[in-house]
Design an enzyme around this catalytic site. Structure first.
Site, PDB file in Angstrom:
ATOM      1  N   HIS A  82       0.882  -1.165   0.000  1.00  0.00           N
ATOM      2  CA  HIS A  82       0.000   0.000   0.000  1.00  0.00           C
ATOM      3  C   HIS A  82       0.921   1.218   0.000  1.00  0.00           C
ATOM      4  O   HIS A  82       1.925   1.247   0.717  1.00  0.00           O
ATOM      5  CB  HIS A  82      -0.920   0.014   1.231  1.00  0.00           C
ATOM      6  CG  HIS A  82      -2.083  -0.936   1.098  1.00  0.00           C
ATOM      7  ND1 HIS A  82      -2.738  -1.487   2.173  1.00  0.00           N
ATOM      8  CD2 HIS A  82      -2.690  -1.439  -0.022  1.00  0.00           C
ATOM      9  CE1 HIS A  82      -3.713  -2.284   1.735  1.00  0.00           C
ATOM     10  NE2 HIS A  82      -3.701  -2.271   0.411  1.00  0.00           N
ATOM     11  N   ASP A  84       1.110   4.108   1.212  1.00  0.00           N
ATOM     12  CA  ASP A  84       1.543   4.861   2.404  1.00  0.00           C
ATOM     13  C   ASP A  84       2.692   4.165   3.140  1.00  0.00           C
ATOM     14  O   ASP A  84       3.205   4.693   4.129  1.00  0.00           O
ATOM     15  CB  ASP A  84       0.365   5.132   3.360  1.00  0.00           C
ATOM     16  CG  ASP A  84      -0.370   3.878   3.799  1.00  0.00           C
ATOM     17  OD1 ASP A  84      -0.595   2.989   2.950  1.00  0.00           O
ATOM     18  OD2 ASP A  84      -0.730   3.773   4.991  1.00  0.00           O
ATOM     19  N   HIS A  85       3.105   2.992   2.642  1.00  0.00           N
ATOM     20  CA  HIS A  85       4.221   2.276   3.282  1.00  0.00           C
ATOM     21  C   HIS A  85       5.456   2.175   2.390  1.00  0.00           C
ATOM     22  O   HIS A  85       6.485   1.692   2.839  1.00  0.00           O
ATOM     23  CB  HIS A  85       3.782   0.879   3.736  1.00  0.00           C
ATOM     24  CG  HIS A  85       2.749   0.956   4.818  1.00  0.00           C
ATOM     25  ND1 HIS A  85       3.034   0.757   6.147  1.00  0.00           N
ATOM     26  CD2 HIS A  85       1.428   1.301   4.755  1.00  0.00           C
ATOM     27  CE1 HIS A  85       1.940   0.952   6.859  1.00  0.00           C
ATOM     28  NE2 HIS A  85       0.946   1.280   6.038  1.00  0.00           N
ATOM     29  N   HIS A 160      -4.019  -8.485   6.300  1.00  0.00           N
ATOM     30  CA  HIS A 160      -4.328  -7.140   5.809  1.00  0.00           C
ATOM     31  C   HIS A 160      -4.953  -7.135   4.413  1.00  0.00           C
ATOM     32  O   HIS A 160      -4.977  -6.107   3.749  1.00  0.00           O
ATOM     33  CB  HIS A 160      -3.045  -6.304   5.834  1.00  0.00           C
ATOM     34  CG  HIS A 160      -3.270  -4.837   5.591  1.00  0.00           C
ATOM     35  ND1 HIS A 160      -4.268  -4.115   6.206  1.00  0.00           N
ATOM     36  CD2 HIS A 160      -2.613  -3.953   4.787  1.00  0.00           C
ATOM     37  CE1 HIS A 160      -4.217  -2.864   5.786  1.00  0.00           C
ATOM     38  NE2 HIS A 160      -3.236  -2.736   4.920  1.00  0.00           N
ATOM     39  N   ASP A 230       0.138  -2.674   9.137  1.00  0.00           N
ATOM     40  CA  ASP A 230      -1.309  -2.736   8.934  1.00  0.00           C
ATOM     41  C   ASP A 230      -1.833  -4.174   9.044  1.00  0.00           C
ATOM     42  O   ASP A 230      -1.339  -5.080   8.380  1.00  0.00           O
ATOM     43  CB  ASP A 230      -1.663  -2.193   7.544  1.00  0.00           C
ATOM     44  CG  ASP A 230      -1.302  -0.728   7.398  1.00  0.00           C
ATOM     45  OD1 ASP A 230      -0.645  -0.183   8.302  1.00  0.00           O
ATOM     46  OD2 ASP A 230      -1.673  -0.131   6.373  1.00  0.00           O
TER      47      ASP A 230
HETATM   48 ZN    ZN Z   1      -2.154  -1.037   4.296  1.00  0.00          ZN
HETATM   49 ZN    ZN Z   2      -1.132   1.920   5.918  1.00  0.00          ZN
END
Ligand code: ZN
Ligand code: ZN
Length: 321
Positions: A82, A84-85, A160, A230
């Site tokens: 994802h 944001d990582h 996740h 996450d």
């Molecule tokens: Zn995630």
């Molecule tokens: Zn995240």
């Protein structure tokens, strides 16, 4: 004044390791950008090694803010794909490349990350000037990723919705401390070496001449840090994180969104506290807060309701393991 050295109380004080082992929060927010919470990234130091854990957007700026030279990075761990990582990874690699790096860099992450990197560099006709070693992480079982002289790193499978793992940094046991004051002044060096390994010294007939138990005391306790990225509430991680010193666990939502948390494969602050309590960890650190919340005290209160020894991840704060 009491002389503690005479009554044995000193040995009850646990020795503390002088090897640095600490995590600095570079980003504690989730996917939607806010001005005070950045996307996920953490800088872990163990001894003289630096480990980057996840690399959200603009992580290289966060490193500059912390005066941590990106060139010192040797190991990068990406939990999942994802954005944001890991959206900060390409700019970071590009800067390292332009900065003239020649030392190898070791990158661990989900399958597919290698494709993203090679495609990005191929379409811009770029070329790496340093060896970039990539290891794809298996997501179905805990795997040993790195075995260094003082530390191991293993993956923690998470739940996740896409391939996602956490990382467990475990210090290797310290050797016992030699109690020199108890030893005679003239002791052969071989005897000292054997005792330092925690072994008894014997003579030719097999008789114990120096018992390790008499001349050594336990070394500092081995420390451990788990980074749980996450994930939905998942008790399968409990065996792996049992009794560790510091647990970072995501806490994207609060109680008011518990249903939503499970639907979108995330955890609430209270659930993070429950996992910490069930695993009997020493301290809990929570982060990855959803931008729908404007204050963070509520996260802390809900987690502390179950597990009092909880702290909030805050940008720039360093937590000793
Ligand atoms: Zn995630
Ligand atoms: Zn995240």
């Amino acid at each position: 004044m009491k002389d503690l050295s005479q009554n044995g109380n000193l040995s009850a004080v646990e020795p503390v390791s002088s090897i640095p082992f600490a995590v600095t929060i570079l980003g504690s927010g989730s996917a939607t950008p806010t001005l005070d919470r950045h996307q996920t990234a953490q800088l872990l130091q163990y001894n003289s090694d630096y480990f980057l854990i996840d690399c959200g957007e603009a992580t290289q700026y966060r490193l500059i803010e912390q005066r941590a030279r990106p060139s010192r990075l040797k190991y990068i761990f990406i939990s999942h794909l994802h954005g944001d990582h890991y959206f900060g990874l390409m700019p970071l690699l590009s800067s390292l490349n332009m900065g003239g790096r020649t030392e190898p860099l070791y990158l661990f992450g989900p399958r597919g990350l290698d494709e993203v990197i090679t495609t990005t560099f191929r379409v811009s006709d770029g070329k790496f000037f340093f060896p970039l070693h990539f290891q794809a992480i298996e997501v179905d079982k805990p795997t040993l990723l790195l075995d260094l002289p003082g530390l191991t790193v293993e993956s923690i499978p998470l739940d996740h919705g896409i391939a996602c793992t956490g990382f467990l940094f475990r210090e290797k046991p310290h050797k016992p401390r030699l109690l020199r004051e108890k030893l005679p002044t003239e002791v052969p060096i071989e005897v000292l070496k054997t005792l330092k390994e925690g072994q008894d010294v014997t003579n030719e007939t097999g008789e114990i001449t120096y018992a390790a138990a008499d001349y050594t005391a336990p070394g500092p306790a081995a420390r451990s840090y788990a980074y749980c990225s996450d994930t939905r509430y998942n008790e399968r991680i409990l065996t792996q994180i049992k009794g560790i010193d510091l647990l970072y666990h995501e806490a994207t939502f609060r109680d008011d969104n518990a249903g939503r948390a499970s639907e979108v494969h995330h955890t609430t602050a209270r659930q993070a506290g429950t996992l910490a309590e069930k695993a009997r960890v020493k301290r809990l650190l929570i982060g990855h807060f959803s931008s729908r919340y404007k204050t963070y005290e509520g996260f802390l209160a809900e987690a502390q309701d179950v597990f009092p020894n909880t702290e909030l991840a805050v940008e720039g704060h360093q937590f000793a393991v």
